[in-house]
Every structure is written in C-alpha cells, then in structure tokens.
Design a protein around this motif. Sequence first.
Motif, PDB file in Angstrom:
ATOM      1  N   GLN A  29      61.167  56.610  18.741  1.00 58.72           N
ATOM      2  CA  GLN A  29      61.344  57.703  19.690  1.00 58.72           C
ATOM      3  C   GLN A  29      60.162  57.751  20.649  1.00 58.72           C
ATOM      4  OE1 GLN A  29      64.001  59.477  20.096  1.00 58.72           O
ATOM      5  NE2 GLN A  29      65.070  58.567  18.361  1.00 58.72           N
ATOM      6  N   GLU A  40      64.215  68.185  21.876  1.00 59.55           N
ATOM      7  CA  GLU A  40      65.333  68.457  20.977  1.00 59.55           C
ATOM      8  C   GLU A  40      65.025  67.849  19.623  1.00 59.55           C
ATOM      9  OE1 GLU A  40      68.723  66.542  22.541  1.00 59.55           O
ATOM     10  OE2 GLU A  40      67.765  64.592  22.597  1.00 59.55           O
ATOM     11  N   ILE A 447      66.569  47.727  26.611  1.00 57.71           N
ATOM     12  CA  ILE A 447      67.442  48.750  27.205  1.00 57.71           C
ATOM     13  C   ILE A 447      68.093  48.216  28.481  1.00 57.71           C
ATOM     14  CG2 ILE A 447      67.402  50.987  28.409  1.00 57.71           C
ATOM     15  CD1 ILE A 447      65.243  51.826  26.347  1.00 57.71           C
ATOM     16  N   ARG A 450      70.599  45.618  27.642  1.00 57.56           N
ATOM     17  CA  ARG A 450      71.756  46.246  26.997  1.00 57.56           C
ATOM     18  C   ARG A 450      72.657  46.917  28.044  1.00 57.56           C
ATOM     19  NH1 ARG A 450      70.053  50.174  22.499  1.00 57.56           N
ATOM     20  NH2 ARG A 450      70.356  51.723  24.113  1.00 57.56           N
ATOM     21  N   ARG A 576      75.764  69.870  31.082  1.00 57.14           N
ATOM     22  CA  ARG A 576      75.407  70.244  29.719  1.00 57.14           C
ATOM     23  C   ARG A 576      74.196  71.172  29.675  1.00 57.14           C
ATOM     24  NH1 ARG A 576      73.549  67.201  24.361  1.00 57.14           N
ATOM     25  NH2 ARG A 576      71.563  67.748  25.284  1.00 57.14           N
TER      26      ARG A 576
ATOM     27  N   LYS B  25      82.242  55.413  28.046  1.00 56.78           N
ATOM     28  CA  LYS B  25      81.079  55.922  28.779  1.00 56.78           C
ATOM     29  C   LYS B  25      81.444  57.136  29.625  1.00 56.78           C
ATOM     30  CE  LYS B  25      77.491  54.871  32.044  1.00 56.78           C
ATOM     31  NZ  LYS B  25      76.541  55.727  31.369  1.00 56.78           N
ATOM     32  N   SER B  66      71.985  65.124  17.962  1.00 58.23           N
ATOM     33  CA  SER B  66      71.333  65.661  19.157  1.00 58.23           C
ATOM     34  C   SER B  66      71.506  64.649  20.285  1.00 58.23           C
ATOM     35  CB  SER B  66      69.860  65.904  18.879  1.00 58.23           C
ATOM     36  OG  SER B  66      69.289  64.711  18.441  1.00 58.23           O
ATOM     37  N   ALA B  67      70.597  64.657  21.217  1.00 58.08           N
ATOM     38  CA  ALA B  67      70.624  63.759  22.376  1.00 58.08           C
ATOM     39  C   ALA B  67      71.695  64.184  23.362  1.00 58.08           C
ATOM     40  CB  ALA B  67      70.843  62.305  21.969  1.00 58.08           C
ATOM     41  N   CYS B  68      71.658  63.578  24.528  1.00 56.93           N
ATOM     42  CA  CYS B  68      72.543  64.047  25.591  1.00 56.93           C
ATOM     43  C   CYS B  68      73.957  63.493  25.445  1.00 56.93           C
ATOM     44  CB  CYS B  68      71.979  63.675  26.946  1.00 56.93           C
ATOM     45  SG  CYS B  68      72.051  61.914  27.258  1.00 56.93           S
ATOM     46  N   SER B  70      75.205  61.034  26.605  1.00 52.33           N
ATOM     47  CA  SER B  70      75.745  60.452  27.827  1.00 52.33           C
ATOM     48  C   SER B  70      75.971  58.956  27.656  1.00 52.33           C
ATOM     49  CB  SER B  70      74.795  60.686  28.992  1.00 52.33           C
ATOM     50  OG  SER B  70      73.674  59.859  28.850  1.00 52.33           O
ATOM     51  N   CYS B  72      74.007  56.636  28.300  1.00 53.99           N
ATOM     52  CA  CYS B  72      73.505  55.837  29.411  1.00 53.99           C
ATOM     53  C   CYS B  72      72.503  54.785  28.941  1.00 53.99           C
ATOM     54  CB  CYS B  72      72.846  56.714  30.466  1.00 53.99           C
ATOM     55  SG  CYS B  72      71.214  57.270  30.000  1.00 53.99           S
ATOM     56  N   SER B  73      71.946  54.986  27.753  1.00 57.34           N
ATOM     57  CA  SER B  73      70.948  54.084  27.154  1.00 57.34           C
ATOM     58  C   SER B  73      69.829  53.713  28.111  1.00 57.34           C
ATOM     59  CB  SER B  73      71.619  52.823  26.614  1.00 57.34           C
ATOM     60  OG  SER B  73      72.150  52.048  27.656  1.00 57.34           O
ATOM     61  N   THR B  74      69.408  54.676  28.888  1.00 57.64           N
ATOM     62  CA  THR B  74      68.340  54.405  29.832  1.00 57.64           C
ATOM     63  C   THR B  74      67.003  54.918  29.330  1.00 57.64           C
ATOM     64  OG1 THR B  74      69.873  54.634  31.616  1.00 57.64           O
ATOM     65  CG2 THR B  74      67.581  54.820  32.196  1.00 57.64           C
ATOM     66  N   CYS B  75      67.029  56.112  28.792  1.00 54.62           N
ATOM     67  CA  CYS B  75      65.763  56.820  28.599  1.00 54.62           C
ATOM     68  C   CYS B  75      65.164  56.602  27.228  1.00 54.62           C
ATOM     69  CB  CYS B  75      65.983  58.295  28.827  1.00 54.62           C
ATOM     70  SG  CYS B  75      67.055  59.024  27.585  1.00 54.62           S
ATOM     71  N   ASN B  76      65.898  56.039  26.294  1.00 54.85           N
ATOM     72  CA  ASN B  76      65.409  55.836  24.948  1.00 54.85           C
ATOM     73  C   ASN B  76      65.089  57.154  24.263  1.00 54.85           C
ATOM     74  OD1 ASN B  76      64.736  54.254  22.784  1.00 54.85           O
ATOM     75  ND2 ASN B  76      62.600  54.060  23.375  1.00 54.85           N
ATOM     76  N   MET B  77      65.748  58.215  24.658  1.00 55.54           N
ATOM     77  CA  MET B  77      65.482  59.513  24.044  1.00 55.54           C
ATOM     78  C   MET B  77      66.597  59.899  23.060  1.00 55.54           C
ATOM     79  SD  MET B  77      62.721  61.087  25.524  1.00 55.54           S
ATOM     80  CE  MET B  77      62.991  62.799  25.900  1.00 55.54           C
ATOM     81  N   CYS B  78      67.616  59.061  22.954  1.00 62.10           N
ATOM     82  CA  CYS B  78      68.735  59.450  22.113  1.00 62.10           C
ATOM     83  C   CYS B  78      68.350  59.377  20.640  1.00 62.10           C
ATOM     84  CB  CYS B  78      69.915  58.515  22.343  1.00 62.10           C
ATOM     85  SG  CYS B  78      70.346  58.397  24.051  1.00 62.10           S
ATOM     86  N   ALA B  79      68.917  60.283  19.861  1.00 59.13           N
ATOM     87  CA  ALA B  79      68.617  60.294  18.430  1.00 59.13           C
ATOM     88  C   ALA B  79      69.596  59.405  17.692  1.00 59.13           C
ATOM     89  CB  ALA B  79      68.706  61.712  17.907  1.00 59.13           C
ATOM     90  N   THR B  80      69.784  58.218  18.201  1.00 66.15           N
ATOM     91  CA  THR B  80      70.682  57.293  17.512  1.00 66.15           C
ATOM     92  C   THR B  80      69.930  56.629  16.372  1.00 66.15           C
ATOM     93  OG1 THR B  80      70.079  55.781  19.245  1.00 66.15           O
ATOM     94  CG2 THR B  80      72.240  56.769  19.401  1.00 66.15           C
ATOM     95  N   THR B  82      68.009  54.475  15.255  1.00 66.97           N
ATOM     96  CA  THR B  82      67.058  53.402  15.526  1.00 66.97           C
ATOM     97  C   THR B  82      66.100  53.224  14.352  1.00 66.97           C
ATOM     98  OG1 THR B  82      65.784  55.038  16.704  1.00 66.97           O
ATOM     99  CG2 THR B  82      67.037  53.501  18.041  1.00 66.97           C
TER     100      THR B  82
END
Lengths: 610, 93
Positions: A29, A40, A447, A450, A576, B25, B66-68, B70, B72-80, B82
């Motif tokens: 993260q 979040e 990223i 991908r 959102r 998407k 959580s996470a957006c 979306s 988009c896999s751009t920001c690396n902020m998703c709580a997937t 990992t």
Amino acid sequence: MTSALTIALVGNPNCGKTALFNQLTGARQKVANYAGVTVERKEGEFTAPSGRKVRVIDLPGTYSLLAMGPDEIVTRDVCLGLHNEVRPDLIVCVIDATNLRLHLRFVLEVKQLGRPMIVALNMMDATVARGISIDREKLAQALGLTVIETVGIKAGGTRALIEFIDSAATPALPVPASVPEDLHAEVRRLLDATVVMPSRTSAIDDMLDRIFLSPLAGLLILFTVMFVVFQAVFAGAAPLMELIKTGFDWLSAVAEQTMPEGLLRSFVRDCLIGGLGSVVVFLPQILILFLFILSLEESGYLPRAAFLLDKPMSMAGLTGRSFIPLLSSFACAIPGIMATRSIHDHRDRMTTILIAPLMTCSARLPVYTLLIGAFIPEQTIAGFLSFRGLVLFALYLAGISGGVLVSMVITWFRRDKTEHSLIMELPSYRLPNIRNLGIGLLERARIFLRRITGTIFAANTILWVLTTFPGKPVGATGPAIDYSMAGIVGHAMQVLFAPIGFNWQICVALIPGLTAREVAVSALGTVYSVSASGNEAAQQLGNLIAGQWPLATGMSLLAWYVFAPQCMSTLAVIRRETGSWKMVGITAGYLFVLAYIASFVAYHLTLALT
Amino acid sequence: MSYDLFQNAVIALVVAYSAVQLLRKLMPQTTSKLQKFFAALLQLRQLPGFVQRWGRALQPAALPPSACDSGCSTCNMCATGTVTDQAVPIRFI
C-alpha cells in the motif's frame, strides 16, 4: 493452534501505520512522508509463526476520535464498533516515537475506550538517530499498557509486535479508571517521567526549513524542482524510448513478413503493434516522472510546498490543505479526489474535487509527448534547456492555472467567502530509501503495463473491430476505413469538432480515450495503422501525424487534453465521493466547455500566426 | 481454409474477452450481477456436474471491502489482495 485475531492499526497521521501494515501483511500500500496518505481502511492477513491467523486493519490517521472528516469517521467507527463495524480484538495504537508530545495524547484518548490495546512505539530508528531516550518500561507502567518498539520501514522491524501478538492471548482490558481532565497536562507529565530529548526539534529539519520555507527562496526552489522534473522527463527518457521504438519496428517487420495476409495479421500489426506499441514507448518517461514524485513524497518536502503555497492558494479560494490532494492528482485524479477526505470543510473539499481533474495526470503524459514530439522541434535554449521540456512544463502550468482560475470563479459565485486557516503537521525530512524507490518504480511499471494489457488492450481491440468491419462495399472507391463503423461515427462527430481543427481520426480516438487517456494514443495508432497504405504503415505514429496534421490541429489537441473530461473512472469517483450526479454533470460540463474554448483559441491563433 | 477458420476463432475469442473486460471496467456492478446470474444458472441441479463446476468457477469474487472500485489500477491505492501467501507463517531468521 490459537484462534484467529483481528487487530486494528490506529494513530495520528504519518506515524507509520501503513508501513507497519505493509511489513506485517506483505502488502504494498502507498506510503509517503506526509499526513493524509491513507483515507480509507485497508485489510490484510498474515499467519504468525505459531500458525495463528491475524487479520490486520489499517485505518486512516486521526488526531482525535471526535471525527471531523470522512477519513476520521472510518477510524472512529471501527474503534467504537459503530455502523455495523465489528470491533477489533486488539487495537494497536501506533505512535511516532520522535513526536510523543503529540501522539501520546491520542493514546490516552483511545485508552478511554476501555478496549484491549497495546502501543507500538514506531520509528525507533529515527529516535535513536536524534539521541532521544525513552524508558519504555516506565512508559508502559505509567500508561498501564504494553509498549512495543517497532521500525515500520525495516525488515524485521515488526518482530517484537508479531511475537507479542503470537504469544499473548487477547490482552486484558486496560483500566480507564482515572480519566485525566487535561490530556495535554497528562502527556507532559508522562514525558517528564519517561523521555529525555536533547532538543524538541531536529537541528537538520530546522536548518532545511529556514531555506525551504523562506517566502522567496522557498518558492524559487519549488519552481526549480518542478522545472527540473519536466526537463528530465524529456532528456532522460530519449535513449530508452528509441530502443523500444526500434524493437516494435522490428516486431512489425517480422509480423509483416511471416504472417499470411488476413484478419489475424491486421490485428497483430494494426492493433497490437501499431496501437499498444505506441503507448509502451512512453514507459521510460512515466518512470522518470514517478522517480521524482516518489522521491519528493518520501523526503517530507511536499507538506512544506503546501505551506508555501497556502497564501497564493487562499487568494484563489483554496487552502494549503488542498495541495496534497491536488498533488496526488498529478499521478492520477482518482487518489487525488479520494485524498480530499482529509479536507474537513465541505466547501473547500467540493472545490478541490472540482478542480482535481485539471491537474495533469500521468495518463496524459503519452498524449502530450506524442504531440510535442510530432510538432515541437528538438531545440535547446541557452545550450542546455530542452525546448520540448519547456513546452511540457508549460502544459502542466496551464492545467494548474486552469484549476486556479476555476477555483477563483467558484469563490466569486459562493456566498461564504471566509478563509480557513491551514494547520498542518510538518514531518521530519528523510532521505529517500533507494530500495523503496526501486520497489515503487517497479510497481509503477507493473501498473502501467497492466493498464496496457488490460483496459488499453480491450478498448483498442474493440476499436480495431470497429475500424475493420464492415468491409469495403463492392464498387466503393474510398479507403476501406471510411466505410467502417468507426469511420462513419468519426465522420459524424467531425461536424462538432471541425471548428477546433479535429479530423475524423481524432474524433474516433476520443471515444475509447474515455476509458483511459492513453487509449487515445493507441487508438490513433490503430486508426492510422488500419488506414495506412504502402510506406505509411511502417512509419511511427508521431511521424505520421506530423506529416498529415497541420500544426494548428496539433496545438488544438494539446489544449484539448489540458482540460477535457476524458476519464470515466474520474467521473465515477466524483459521483462516489460527492454522492451527487449533479457534481458529475457540473464537472464534465465545465471541463468540456473549457476544453472546447481552449482548443478553439489554440487552433485559430496558430492558424493566424502560421 | 483451415487457417481462415483458425484466425476467425482467435479473433472472436480476443474480441469477446475484450468486450467482457471493457464491460467490467465501465459497468462493474452490472457485470457482477450478470455474472452471478449466469453462475447460478449453470449451477442448477438438473445440469451435469461439469457444467455446475463451471458455474462455481464463474461465481464472481467478493469486491474488496474498500477502495474506489473503479478498477482503473492507476493509483495503487486499492485494497486488493496484494498480500503475500497468507498461508505461509512468517519466520524470523
């Protein structure tokens, strides 16, 4: 085997919770040296040496459980078990050991909940470096809590924490018997009894702040830093980009020679090599941009920049607090818009969300670079400054100026014109860790690739189908692509976009570009590749458009991409975060109008001057 | 003739895959609902076992908490997910 355990990491912003979370769970993260990176909850798991499963919840930082913003509400709800949140079995209150004066106050507040908790004394490496001595046992005794030392950024830095979690049953409830009246006075008492500090602040931080926060020199340094970044993006990436281009040229030639003529060859040549290949070449530039962004994020310089820009930003109706979300938008508008959760004033938050898409995200870089490479001559100014780098810098500045302008207009229209003062924690400076930078860059490369093999590939494949089918009717004389579905749509759209100089190929590329901005480049690559004949097919996209478009069209498309609402994901996140379709409509509408006006002016001005 | 068949099949598969990816998407919730519907359809008891297995495989994974979302896999902020292999205990060297 003991039962599974859920632990929650809580604490003040920028105390290293996410770094600890990454160490514990192996996640990657985002971590940076400023407050408000995590907005979040994040969840992960690890298995302790005994085999015990531990679920870890990383929560946004907060200074108090009296939540003010959406990010702080998440933390409060988990700690208090509100709104169907399951209370964690153990709260790990993470505190920055170099800044106990601030962080211990929150420990006392969480302790009042009467939930099982321990304290993780984080950043112990920095504490030792600054000569701060903490009597851990005495502190634990005074708090009535277990206190464990951790270093979130080093492998093995969480060993003591894991061993504690693994060995102990759920710790006994802390005793909130005597709640101190004045938490600050209690913190001072604790510090006097357990901590010896050579000085309240770091001498290096003080010295650097005198330079970086100076009103004149500070702004000059900030401007120089930005300038250097965009020069480096152009100058540093050229050799590697050339190498990738050569690789794709070779691949194209191999496909042409070895594959029999037919649909599959057209797909490989036009869609895969012509389309996706035209985006892959921008990888080196993306990595150079992120090398600078990641270094700045780790250094602790960014909150200083926010402080410096507070005054100019307040003149435009923003606060310094908007700086970090807007800065995040330079990577991607989505985390930028999400980061506005740390802006507690609703009015300021909405303004920041509205202008975040105007900050130039990294997805726009391939479009800018393609057009600059095609239309701006490769010259140096004063013998060392790249003219193309200057143009790129100007485009980024145009986005920023657009944001400032929009914010000023919003301020002009709103009734409440009060200014909100900026209170922001300035973290200690840190030298960026080379290993972390390397991991960060690898992550960015992953990223980007991908995206190319995911969204961009999918959108481009559909576009290829639309440019290929239906085939040329019998007796038709024009190029086959004119009779394709994409050709028909493109020609229809051209009526709207002709006043700003867009041809039908650009119109076609704008549609798949809505899924991701870089798709516009691969889409142009595919459209031109499908419609190319003879020698044209072998040419790079940049050379093709330089030969076929007038300069005014190139300038118009550049201006379009500074402002255009070309990203569906961004609009979805605005919906959102604001819970309002109206805000989505306003954002998309004003961006479209701005983009159209800017392109119109750029097109006709260039036509008049050339 | 056989090459024509082969290339048409390859193109059809790639286009179908791309269409599904794009729908996922642009309309993540709708596609998830559709996927659930088809997964349930394939898992009807009257159907042969191998079809039911397909149905189970088609069942969409739960969205991250959580996470957006979306994608988009751009920001690396998703709580997937990992995370590393969670079944392997952490060992201290």
